[in-house]
Enzyme design. Structure first.
Site, short mmCIF file in Angstrom:
data_model
loop_
_atom_site.label_atom_id
_atom_site.label_comp_id
_atom_site.label_asym_id
_atom_site.label_seq_id
_atom_site.Cartn_x
_atom_site.Cartn_y
_atom_site.Cartn_z
CG ASN A 72 -26.09 32.46 -24.67
OD1 ASN A 72 -25.96 31.26 -24.46
ND2 ASN A 72 -26.73 33.28 -23.83
CE LYS A 104 -30.17 33.25 -24.65
NZ LYS A 104 -31.27 34.18 -24.43
CG HIS A 115 -27.54 35.12 -19.89
ND1 HIS A 115 -28.90 35.09 -19.75
CD2 HIS A 115 -27.30 35.51 -21.17
CE1 HIS A 115 -29.46 35.44 -20.91
NE2 HIS A 115 -28.50 35.70 -21.78
CD GLU A 127 -31.92 33.44 -20.95
OE1 GLU A 127 -31.11 32.53 -21.20
OE2 GLU A 127 -32.42 34.18 -21.83
CD GLU A 143 -27.11 39.40 -23.26
OE1 GLU A 143 -27.06 39.08 -24.44
OE2 GLU A 143 -27.36 38.59 -22.35
N GLY A 190 -34.77 37.85 -26.26
CA GLY A 190 -35.69 36.84 -26.77
C GLY A 190 -37.11 37.35 -26.97
CB SER A 212 -34.11 41.08 -30.01
OG SER A 212 -34.96 40.40 -29.10
N GLY A 269 -28.33 35.49 -29.10
CA GLY A 269 -29.00 34.25 -28.71
C GLY A 269 -29.65 33.61 -29.92
P1 PGA Z 1 -31.49 36.91 -27.91
O1 PGA Z 1 -30.61 36.49 -26.64
O2 PGA Z 1 -30.53 37.33 -28.99
O3 PGA Z 1 -32.25 35.65 -28.29
O4 PGA Z 1 -32.38 38.01 -27.48
C1 PGA Z 1 -29.45 37.19 -26.28
C2 PGA Z 1 -28.86 36.64 -25.01
O5 PGA Z 1 -29.64 36.37 -24.07
O6 PGA Z 1 -27.63 36.43 -24.87
#
Ligand code: PGA
Length: 259
Positions: free
Chosen positions: A12, A14, A102, A104, A174, A180, A220, A241
């Site tokens: 992803n 983003k 997601h 976010e 997630e 993140g 992460s 991500g």
């Molecule tokens: P991250 O994001 O690997 O940077 O934690 C994962 C995601 O939000 O899909």
């Protein structure tokens, strides 16, 4: 019996990578994945909308060993919906997957389970595989309510959604507190919720269908921890991500996900 589900590593991106940067990353990734030649792990990348056509070009020209997904979609077919993107538009760029729900998008853009449900229905109607995200906040986790919270999200997101087979759907668990932040859930945390997701899918559909849905862990995920998550019975891959923005790291995750 070992699972028949093909492992899936999805990146992803983003809101990262301009058009040119996206093409460079797509080429780099194609090169690295071909070098490793892992054939028991499926790979998907989900760039921003404006980069899709460029990455599609790399996939076609290079016969890159991954497929393409989007990060969002709108459920209407066409019309006066300024700023939105339809399933037909995604198909025209070669997308076979699309992330929906997601955290976010839920937190910053107010997406509700009802919206996500409509998006899943539209994607399935267009033969695009939804990567449907779910996961609890730190507050819910600290109260110990993660399982019931996520199961409820799944019930609402899949309300009245008919599945012909489990291959049509991917779920990504997630935990929001691990996205993140560098804080990862333990494999045991992931298995607890992913196991419950497979149970609710069994209840909503059938053991057959639930047994074919791929459930990813996200938050992460990186080269150092991916194998630990994949050792869990109900974790079939990762939604990545930060670590998907470096071709080396992402290719290494794919390699470490191989049996
Ligand atoms: P991250 O994001 O690997 O940077 O934690 C994962 C995601 O939000 O899909």
């Amino acid at each position: 019996m070992p699972s028949q589900r093909k492992r899936l590593i999805a990146g992803n991106w983003k809101m990262n990578k301009t058009y040119t940067e996206a093409v460079v990353l797509a080429q780099d990734l194609s090169y690295k994945l071909k070098e490793d030649a892992v054939d028991d792990v499926e790979v998907v990348v989900c760039p921003p909308f404006v980069d899709l056509k460029g990455v599609q070009g790399v996939i076609e020209m290079d016969a890159a060993p991954y497929s393409l997904g989007a990060q969002n979609v709108y459920w209407e077919k066409s019309g006066a919906y300024t700023g939105e993107i339809s399933c037909d538009m995604l198909l025209s760029c070669g997308c076979t997957y699309c992330i929906v729900g997601h955290s976010e998008r839920r937190d910053y853009f107010g997406e509700t389970d009802e919206d996500i449900n409509k998006k899943i229905a539209a994607l399935l109607g267009n033969n695009i595989i939804p990567i449907s995200c779910c996961g609890e906040s730190l507050e819910v986790r600290e109260a110990g309510h993660q399982v019931e919270y996520v199961v409820n999200q799944i019930r609402e997101d899949l309300d009245n959604i008919d599945l012909k087979s489990g291959e049509e759907l991917v779920i990504a668990y997630e935990p929001i507190w691990a996205i993140g932040t560098g804080k990862t859930a333990t494999p045991e945390d992931a298995q607890e919720v992913c196991g419950a997701i497979r149970e609710i899918l069994t209840e909503l559909y059938s053991a057959n269908i639930a047994g074919a849905v791929r459930i990813l862990y996200g938050g992460s995920a990186k080269p150092e921890n991916v194998a630990g998550f994949l050792a869990c019975a109900d974790v079939d891959g990762a939604l990545v991500g930060g670590a998907s923005l470096q071709a080396d790291d992402f290719a290494l995750m794919v390699k470490r996900s191989s049996h």
